[in-house]
Motif scaffolding. Structure first.
Motif, PDB file in Angstrom:
ATOM      1  N   LEU A 126     -23.331 -15.833   4.721  1.00 58.10           N
ATOM      2  CA  LEU A 126     -23.271 -16.490   6.011  1.00 58.10           C
ATOM      3  C   LEU A 126     -22.330 -15.770   6.978  1.00 58.10           C
ATOM      4  O   LEU A 126     -22.681 -15.511   8.125  1.00 58.10           O
ATOM      5  CB  LEU A 126     -22.817 -17.942   5.830  1.00 58.10           C
ATOM      6  CG  LEU A 126     -22.781 -18.805   7.073  1.00 58.10           C
ATOM      7  CD1 LEU A 126     -24.195 -19.010   7.601  1.00 58.10           C
ATOM      8  CD2 LEU A 126     -22.145 -20.149   6.757  1.00 58.10           C
ATOM      9  N   LEU A 127     -21.130 -15.401   6.496  1.00 57.27           N
ATOM     10  CA  LEU A 127     -20.120 -14.790   7.358  1.00 57.27           C
ATOM     11  C   LEU A 127     -20.086 -13.267   7.292  1.00 57.27           C
ATOM     12  O   LEU A 127     -19.501 -12.631   8.161  1.00 57.27           O
ATOM     13  CB  LEU A 127     -18.732 -15.324   6.983  1.00 57.27           C
ATOM     14  CG  LEU A 127     -18.521 -16.830   7.107  1.00 57.27           C
ATOM     15  CD1 LEU A 127     -17.154 -17.213   6.600  1.00 57.27           C
ATOM     16  CD2 LEU A 127     -18.720 -17.278   8.540  1.00 57.27           C
ATOM     17  N   PHE A 185     -22.573 -17.897  -0.949  1.00 55.22           N
ATOM     18  CA  PHE A 185     -23.091 -18.403   0.325  1.00 55.22           C
ATOM     19  C   PHE A 185     -22.211 -17.971   1.493  1.00 55.22           C
ATOM     20  O   PHE A 185     -22.704 -17.588   2.552  1.00 55.22           O
ATOM     21  CB  PHE A 185     -23.202 -19.932   0.257  1.00 55.22           C
ATOM     22  CG  PHE A 185     -23.741 -20.542   1.502  1.00 55.22           C
ATOM     23  CD1 PHE A 185     -25.077 -20.404   1.831  1.00 55.22           C
ATOM     24  CD2 PHE A 185     -22.908 -21.236   2.367  1.00 55.22           C
ATOM     25  CE1 PHE A 185     -25.590 -20.966   2.994  1.00 55.22           C
ATOM     26  CE2 PHE A 185     -23.406 -21.786   3.530  1.00 55.22           C
ATOM     27  CZ  PHE A 185     -24.740 -21.655   3.846  1.00 55.22           C
ATOM     28  N   LYS A 186     -20.889 -18.054   1.300  1.00 53.66           N
ATOM     29  CA  LYS A 186     -19.964 -17.675   2.367  1.00 53.66           C
ATOM     30  C   LYS A 186     -20.129 -16.206   2.732  1.00 53.66           C
ATOM     31  O   LYS A 186     -20.091 -15.839   3.903  1.00 53.66           O
ATOM     32  CB  LYS A 186     -18.526 -17.954   1.938  1.00 53.66           C
ATOM     33  CG  LYS A 186     -17.514 -17.790   3.051  1.00 53.66           C
ATOM     34  CD  LYS A 186     -16.076 -17.888   2.555  1.00 53.66           C
ATOM     35  CE  LYS A 186     -15.740 -19.231   2.016  1.00 53.66           C
ATOM     36  NZ  LYS A 186     -14.321 -19.350   1.645  1.00 53.66           N
ATOM     37  N   GLY A 187     -20.323 -15.356   1.737  1.00 51.91           N
ATOM     38  CA  GLY A 187     -20.505 -13.936   1.994  1.00 51.91           C
ATOM     39  C   GLY A 187     -21.771 -13.644   2.771  1.00 51.91           C
ATOM     40  O   GLY A 187     -21.785 -12.788   3.656  1.00 51.91           O
ATOM     41  N   SER A 247     -11.079 -14.812   1.696  1.00 51.66           N
ATOM     42  CA  SER A 247     -11.027 -15.226   0.291  1.00 51.66           C
ATOM     43  C   SER A 247     -10.240 -14.316  -0.639  1.00 51.66           C
ATOM     44  O   SER A 247      -9.849 -14.750  -1.712  1.00 51.66           O
ATOM     45  CB  SER A 247     -12.450 -15.348  -0.258  1.00 51.66           C
ATOM     46  OG  SER A 247     -13.172 -16.274   0.483  1.00 51.66           O
ATOM     47  N   GLU A 278     -17.055 -15.187  -4.180  1.00 50.88           N
ATOM     48  CA  GLU A 278     -17.075 -15.603  -2.772  1.00 50.88           C
ATOM     49  C   GLU A 278     -17.854 -14.601  -1.928  1.00 50.88           C
ATOM     50  O   GLU A 278     -18.625 -14.981  -1.047  1.00 50.88           O
ATOM     51  CB  GLU A 278     -15.647 -15.753  -2.233  1.00 50.88           C
ATOM     52  CG  GLU A 278     -14.915 -16.965  -2.747  1.00 50.88           C
ATOM     53  CD  GLU A 278     -15.411 -18.252  -2.132  1.00 50.88           C
ATOM     54  OE1 GLU A 278     -15.813 -18.251  -0.959  1.00 50.88           O
ATOM     55  OE2 GLU A 278     -15.401 -19.277  -2.832  1.00 50.88           O
ATOM     56  N   THR A 295     -15.493 -12.609   4.793  1.00 56.18           N
ATOM     57  CA  THR A 295     -15.277 -13.287   3.518  1.00 56.18           C
ATOM     58  C   THR A 295     -14.163 -12.611   2.736  1.00 56.18           C
ATOM     59  O   THR A 295     -13.344 -13.285   2.110  1.00 56.18           O
ATOM     60  CB  THR A 295     -16.576 -13.300   2.688  1.00 56.18           C
ATOM     61  OG1 THR A 295     -17.612 -13.874   3.469  1.00 56.18           O
ATOM     62  CG2 THR A 295     -16.396 -14.091   1.413  1.00 56.18           C
ATOM     63  N   THR A 324     -23.798  -7.451  -0.707  1.00 53.48           N
ATOM     64  CA  THR A 324     -23.913  -8.465   0.340  1.00 53.48           C
ATOM     65  C   THR A 324     -24.366  -7.850   1.657  1.00 53.48           C
ATOM     66  O   THR A 324     -25.231  -8.403   2.341  1.00 53.48           O
ATOM     67  CB  THR A 324     -22.564  -9.192   0.523  1.00 53.48           C
ATOM     68  OG1 THR A 324     -22.215  -9.817  -0.712  1.00 53.48           O
ATOM     69  CG2 THR A 324     -22.638 -10.240   1.609  1.00 53.48           C
TER      70      THR A 324
END
Length: 126
Positions: free
Chosen positions: A98-99, A94-96, A108, A90, A104, A46
Motif C-alpha cells: 500500500l505505502l 499489506f503495508k508494503g 517499520s 511488514e 514501510t 515489493t
C-alpha cells in the motif's frame, strides 16, 4: 562435587549469550549481512510487484537497493531474528504494497537494534 557441577552449569548458562551471540551461534540471532540481504530482497520484491500492478512492467527503485542502509543495518553486527522477521514481513505485507517499500522501511524497520558483546542491548552504547 555437586556444588561444582551446579556452579559450572550456572556459569556456562550465564556466559552462553556473551560467547554465542557475537559468534552468531545463537538460534535467535542473525548476522547483519544476512539481515541486510533479506531486507533488500523483500524491498525488491515489493517494488517489482507494485510496479507491475501499477504500470504493467517491472521496475525497482534505488531505495530498494539501499534498504538495509535506510534500516540502519550494519553487516558486522548481529540482530534479533524476530525483529528482522517483523521488518521483512511488514515490507512484504499489506503495508508494503500500500505505502511502498521505502515508506514501510522507514516506519517499520527503524526499531531494529543490534545485539552485541558489550555495547548491544541491554547495555549502554559508549
Amino acid at each position: 562435587m555437586l556444588k561444582k557441577i551446579l556452579f559450572l552449569a550456572l556459569a556456562i548458562s550465564l556466559t552462553n549469550c556473551l560467547v554465542l551471540n557475537p559468534a552468531g551461534a545463537s538460534l535467535d540471532r542473525e548476522k547483519g549481512s544476512e539481515a541486510a540481504s533479506r531486507i533488500t530482497d523483500a524491498a525488491i520484491q515489493t517494488d517489482l510487484i507494485n510496479s507491475v500492478v501499477l504500470t504493467g512492467r517491472g521496475s525497482i527503485s534505488i531505495f530498494s537497493l539501499i534498504a538495509p542502509d535506510i534500516a540502519k543495518i550494519e553487516s558486522d553486527k548481529y540482530y534479533i531474528k524476530s525483529d528482522v522477521d517483523a521488518c521483512v514481513n511488514e515490507i512484504k505485507g499489506f503495508k508494503g504494497y500500500l505505502l511502498g517499500s521505502l515508506i514501510t522501511n522507514i516506519i517499520s524497520c527503524q526499531d531494529i537494534s543490534s545485539d552485541g558483546f558489550i555495547t548491544g542491548e541491554p547495555f549502554p552504547v559508549f
